[in-house]
Write a protein that holds these residues in place. Structure first.
Motif, PDB file in Angstrom:
ATOM      1  N   ASN A 104      -1.221 -13.440  -3.734  1.00  0.00           N
ATOM      2  CA  ASN A 104      -0.259 -13.089  -2.675  1.00  0.00           C
ATOM      3  C   ASN A 104       1.059 -12.575  -3.252  1.00  0.00           C
ATOM      4  N   LEU A 105       1.446 -13.080  -4.420  1.00  0.00           N
ATOM      5  CA  LEU A 105       2.694 -12.635  -5.045  1.00  0.00           C
ATOM      6  C   LEU A 105       2.548 -11.213  -5.592  1.00  0.00           C
ATOM      7  N   TRP A 106       1.390 -10.924  -6.177  1.00  0.00           N
ATOM      8  CA  TRP A 106       1.138  -9.555  -6.640  1.00  0.00           C
ATOM      9  C   TRP A 106       1.167  -8.572  -5.466  1.00  0.00           C
ATOM     10  N   ILE A 107       0.548  -8.960  -4.360  1.00  0.00           N
ATOM     11  CA  ILE A 107       0.515  -8.098  -3.174  1.00  0.00           C
ATOM     12  C   ILE A 107       1.920  -7.888  -2.623  1.00  0.00           C
ATOM     13  N   LEU A 108       2.703  -8.970  -2.592  1.00  0.00           N
ATOM     14  CA  LEU A 108       4.087  -8.887  -2.101  1.00  0.00           C
ATOM     15  C   LEU A 108       4.914  -7.921  -2.954  1.00  0.00           C
ATOM     16  N   ALA A 109       4.756  -8.056  -4.267  1.00  0.00           N
ATOM     17  CA  ALA A 109       5.511  -7.180  -5.176  1.00  0.00           C
ATOM     18  C   ALA A 109       5.077  -5.722  -5.025  1.00  0.00           C
ATOM     19  N   ALA A 110       3.775  -5.499  -4.954  1.00  0.00           N
ATOM     20  CA  ALA A 110       3.266  -4.125  -4.828  1.00  0.00           C
ATOM     21  C   ALA A 110       3.695  -3.496  -3.506  1.00  0.00           C
ATOM     22  N   LYS A 111       3.671  -4.270  -2.432  1.00  0.00           N
ATOM     23  CA  LYS A 111       4.102  -3.755  -1.120  1.00  0.00           C
ATOM     24  C   LYS A 111       5.583  -3.376  -1.148  1.00  0.00           C
ATOM     25  N   PHE A 112       6.386  -4.190  -1.846  1.00  0.00           N
ATOM     26  CA  PHE A 112       7.823  -3.862  -1.946  1.00  0.00           C
ATOM     27  C   PHE A 112       8.003  -2.531  -2.674  1.00  0.00           C
ATOM     28  N   GLU A 113       7.287  -2.377  -3.788  1.00  0.00           N
ATOM     29  CA  GLU A 113       7.426  -1.144  -4.571  1.00  0.00           C
ATOM     30  C   GLU A 113       6.970   0.073  -3.770  1.00  0.00           C
ATOM     31  N   PHE A 114       5.916  -0.093  -2.991  1.00  0.00           N
ATOM     32  CA  PHE A 114       5.377   1.040  -2.233  1.00  0.00           C
ATOM     33  C   PHE A 114       6.205   1.350  -0.982  1.00  0.00           C
ATOM     34  N   GLU A 115       6.527   0.323  -0.214  1.00  0.00           N
ATOM     35  CA  GLU A 115       7.161   0.524   1.087  1.00  0.00           C
ATOM     36  C   GLU A 115       8.674   0.678   0.995  1.00  0.00           C
ATOM     37  N   THR A 116       9.305  -0.130   0.143  1.00  0.00           N
ATOM     38  CA  THR A 116      10.772  -0.136   0.086  1.00  0.00           C
ATOM     39  C   THR A 116      11.306   0.716  -1.053  1.00  0.00           C
ATOM     40  N   ASN A 117      10.723   0.511  -2.226  1.00  0.00           N
ATOM     41  CA  ASN A 117      11.195   1.237  -3.404  1.00  0.00           C
ATOM     42  C   ASN A 117      10.596   2.634  -3.502  1.00  0.00           C
ATOM     43  N   GLU A 118       9.567   2.888  -2.688  1.00  0.00           N
ATOM     44  CA  GLU A 118       8.888   4.191  -2.633  1.00  0.00           C
ATOM     45  C   GLU A 118       8.399   4.639  -4.011  1.00  0.00           C
ATOM     46  N   SER A 119       7.911   3.669  -4.773  1.00  0.00           N
ATOM     47  CA  SER A 119       7.394   3.961  -6.108  1.00  0.00           C
ATOM     48  C   SER A 119       5.887   3.687  -6.112  1.00  0.00           C
ATOM     49  N   ILE A 120       5.117   4.718  -5.816  1.00  0.00           N
ATOM     50  CA  ILE A 120       3.665   4.570  -5.725  1.00  0.00           C
ATOM     51  C   ILE A 120       3.070   4.193  -7.075  1.00  0.00           C
ATOM     52  N   ASP A 121       3.577   4.800  -8.144  1.00  0.00           N
ATOM     53  CA  ASP A 121       3.041   4.525  -9.487  1.00  0.00           C
ATOM     54  C   ASP A 121       3.247   3.061  -9.878  1.00  0.00           C
ATOM     55  N   THR A 122       4.438   2.523  -9.588  1.00  0.00           N
ATOM     56  CA  THR A 122       4.706   1.118  -9.918  1.00  0.00           C
ATOM     57  C   THR A 122       3.809   0.190  -9.112  1.00  0.00           C
ATOM     58  N   ALA A 123       3.653   0.492  -7.819  1.00  0.00           N
ATOM     59  CA  ALA A 123       2.789  -0.323  -6.957  1.00  0.00           C
ATOM     60  C   ALA A 123       1.348  -0.289  -7.463  1.00  0.00           C
ATOM     61  N   ARG A 124       0.893   0.905  -7.839  1.00  0.00           N
ATOM     62  CA  ARG A 124      -0.475   1.051  -8.352  1.00  0.00           C
ATOM     63  C   ARG A 124      -0.645   0.252  -9.644  1.00  0.00           C
ATOM     64  N   ASN A 125       0.358   0.321 -10.503  1.00  0.00           N
ATOM     65  CA  ASN A 125       0.329  -0.408 -11.769  1.00  0.00           C
ATOM     66  C   ASN A 125       0.271  -1.917 -11.538  1.00  0.00           C
ATOM     67  N   LEU A 126       1.013  -2.398 -10.551  1.00  0.00           N
ATOM     68  CA  LEU A 126       0.996  -3.828 -10.236  1.00  0.00           C
ATOM     69  C   LEU A 126      -0.384  -4.276  -9.764  1.00  0.00           C
ATOM     70  N   PHE A 127      -1.000  -3.483  -8.888  1.00  0.00           N
ATOM     71  CA  PHE A 127      -2.340  -3.847  -8.416  1.00  0.00           C
ATOM     72  C   PHE A 127      -3.355  -3.849  -9.570  1.00  0.00           C
ATOM     73  N   GLN A 128      -3.232  -2.885 -10.467  1.00  0.00           N
ATOM     74  CA  GLN A 128      -4.164  -2.818 -11.597  1.00  0.00           C
ATOM     75  C   GLN A 128      -3.994  -4.019 -12.523  1.00  0.00           C
ATOM     76  N   ARG A 129      -2.748  -4.409 -12.767  1.00  0.00           N
ATOM     77  CA  ARG A 129      -2.492  -5.612 -13.580  1.00  0.00           C
ATOM     78  C   ARG A 129      -3.011  -6.861 -12.882  1.00  0.00           C
ATOM     79  N   ALA A 130      -2.792  -6.921 -11.565  1.00  0.00           N
ATOM     80  CA  ALA A 130      -3.252  -8.096 -10.795  1.00  0.00           C
ATOM     81  C   ALA A 130      -4.762  -8.256 -10.895  1.00  0.00           C
ATOM     82  N   ILE A 131      -5.476  -7.149 -10.786  1.00  0.00           N
ATOM     83  CA  ILE A 131      -6.941  -7.201 -10.844  1.00  0.00           C
ATOM     84  C   ILE A 131      -7.421  -7.598 -12.241  1.00  0.00           C
TER      85      ILE A 131
END
Length: 608
Positions: free
Chosen positions: A142-169
């Motif tokens: 849930n923390l990885w998802i929260l961080a990735a959602k922040f990067e995608f929705e608020t920070n508008e950084s798709i690459d960072t969000a994608r990187n977070l999901f890949q690390r989480a997996i």
């Protein structure tokens, strides 16, 4: 340690002096602020660090910030924001950082830190907070998802969000929620790009997710949902036997977008053509439900146009039903039959006045087929019987219960249904009692509550000659839930006869365990309605013997009653008795309620 505290205090002097000079706080107020801060600074230097000290200090500084904001608005002061608010905010960040370092296992503390940074629109700091937090809490999806959602929705950084999901997996590869959220984010990414292009008037792609040749390879991969498809393929390798359920989740997510038709078709194709997946009943379930994928959209359109959707839905259901029957012919296992039955139950529970009868007939037929080929479980048998009763198939319901009652004689639901059927059929009293007595002989006492409630209701409504016998029997049981219901109903029954019978029943049961608070309250309620003051007092005293140590409201109600009957001289004695008898952790709450009682008494009000 004192020198560190003193250094921190000295650093605040310029800021506090500025607040005084520009008129935000008076001299006395600034002294009070510094005194409070000094106390916190010294507490923080103790050998044993306490999380509460940091939290209290942070909360205090946030309170100061809010007060400054309020006074600036009220007094129209704009000077010194950098020297005051900025410094306080930085101090709060520092306190959060130290607290998170010392108590890094506290997830709530990290999230509070991030929330504070979000409120101050400090996106860069929020990103750093999440990154640091995930170094410690890398097994919490849930923390990885929260961080990735922040990067995608608020920070508008798709690459960072994608990187977070890949690390989480990589850390938690067996978590379905991570894969689904990653898949969803990639589709949202496609949607964002398409909307931007649409705003710019670029039409290099088609709505069926086939991009134009001139689009770059990266955009080609994104707009044709190739990245989402790779996630889907990798998840299948990870989950194997659980793949059908995961694929279904992906399909439901993709169905919310208007450019994923080809992607959905590819997922269904992958599921149907894979030999290993094709052998799974769950795969057949997903494929059969494909025909209902457009149901939500159809319902929305019909609602918008004021049309009835049932007949269109019926056509889709017919196709899904045919697909399920084909699956059963291909994979004639108990699991496949149960999956089909669960689907039919799900459809029947949608409760359509036009389709219910047809849905029930399908379900009933499916149950008969299951029964003829496999041993039916008691849970599914009970469901079947309930639907038979709902759709007025009473004879069939009787037949099924009597057929399986010996096999599942310890099942409370079967006996309850059998008893209710006999009651509703107006069977002879001897037959009803025979079924009831046989049922309580076969099932555990602590599972028989519903049976007792049914027999009590029947005996009282029908004015059975055996009503008192049944109430006495229930009242004598050591299962508190049953005896409580029996005793309260026994009192109600006795009250309808005469005063003497009510007192006799209460007298016989008042000292027999298990003691019930509800029993005493019921008797008090009945005697109050008859204006029998001495009997009410007697019952209150009985109740206090058993529940006076744990029930504050009982004492307050007794005091209210004393006041109502003009015996206010007894209230002081009740107060001191309560202070001695109540558990120590209830004393403070009792004192508060007693004060409210006295205030209301002064105003001439009584509360019972």
């Amino acid at each position: 340690m004192a020198e560190f505290a003193q250094r921190g205090i000295e650093e605040m002097l310029v800021e506090v002096e500025k607040m005084r000079k520009i008129g935000l706080f008076s001299t006395e107020e600034t002294r009070a602020i510094m005194k409070k801060r000094k106390r916190f600074e010294y507490k923080m230097q103790r050998r044993t660090k306490e999380k509460e000290v940091y939290l209290q200090y942070i909360q205090y500084e946030i309170g100061v910030l809010q007060l400054i904001k309020h006074r600036r608005e009220k007094r129209g002061i704009e000077l010194g924001k950098d020297e005051i608010e900025k410094e306080i905010t930085l101090r709060i960040y520092k306190l959060f950082r130290i607290a998170c370092f010392r108590f890094n296992s506290d997830v709530k503390l990290w999230l509070t830190y991030a929330d504070f940074a979000k409120k101050n629109f400090d996106k860069e700091r929020v990103s750093k907070i999440y990154t640091t937090m995930l170094q410690t809490h890398n097994k919490k999806p849930n923390l990885w998802i929260l961080a990735a959602k922040f990067e995608f929705e608020t920070n508008e950084s798709i690459d960072t969000a994608r990187n977070l999901f890949q690390r989480a997996i990589r850390f938690i590869p067996n978590n379905k929620k991570l894969w689904i959220e990653y898949f969803k984010m990639e589709l949202l990414c496609v949607e964002v790009i398409m909307k931007r292009k649409e705003l710019l008037g670029i039409k290099e792609f088609e709505s069926n997710d086939e991009p134009h040749e001139s689009i770059s390879k990266v955009e080609d991969a994104i707009l044709s949902c190739k990245i989402a498809e790779i996630i889907f393929e990798n998840s299948i390798k990870e989950f194997k036997n659980e793949a059908p359920e995961l694929i279904n989740s992906f399909i439901l997510v993709a169905n919310d977008f208007n450019f994923t038709k080809n992607l959905i078709d590819r997922m269904y194709k992958r599921l149907s053509e894979d030999e290993e997946l094709g052998k799974l009943a769950t795969s057949r379930d997903v494929l059969a439900r494909r025909h209902l994928l457009e149901e939500t959209e159809i319902l929305k359109k019909c609602e918008k146009n004021g049309q009835i959707a049932d007949f269109t839905i019926a056509e889709l259901e017919e196709k899904a039903n045919s697909a399920f029957l084909e699956s059963i012919a291909f994979l004639d296992t108990q699991e496949m039959h149960l999956i089909y039955i669960n689907f039919l139950i799900e459809r029947l529970n949608l409760n359509s006045q036009y389709l219910n009868d047809e849905r029930f007939e399908r379900l009933n037929d499916a149950f008969y087929k299951l029964e003829s080929k496999f041993k039916i479980s008691v849970d599914y048998l009970v469901k079947w019987i309930r639907y038979l009763i709902t759709f007025k198939k009473i004879d069939e319901a009787f037949e099924k219960i009597e057929k399986y009652l010996d096999e599942f004689k310890s099942n409370k639901d079967l006996w309850t249904l059998y008893l209710e059927l006999n009651i509703n059929k107006n069977a002879q009293e001897d037959k009803i009692l025979q079924v009831f007595y046989k049922s309580i002989d076969n099932i555990k006492q602590n599972e028989a509550l519903e049976l007792w409630e049914t027999i009590f209701e029947w005996s009282l409504d029908s004015q059975s000659q055996n009503a008192e016998k049944l109430l006495q029997l229930g009242s004598s049981l050591m299962v508190k839930e049953i005896s409580t219901i029996a005793r309260t109903k026994y009192l109600e029954w006795a009250e309808k006869i005469n005063d003497f019978k009510l007192k006799e029943v209460y007298s016989n049961l008042r000292q027999i365990p298990p003691y019930s608070y509800e029993f005493f309250l019921k008797y008090i309620e009945l005697e109050k309605s008859r204006l029998h003051e001495k009997d009410v007092e007697f019952a209150y005293e009985d109740a206090l013997k058993h529940f006076g140590n744990e029930t504050i409201d009982l004492w307050i109600q007794y005091m209210c009653f004393k006041q109502k009957i003009k015996k206010t001289q007894d209230i002081a004695g009740l107060y001191w008795r309560a202070m001695k008898q109540l558990d120590s952790d209830l004393i403070e709450e009792f004192s508060h309620k007693f004060c409210l009682f006295k205030l209301n008494s002064t105003d001439g009000h009584t509360f019972e």
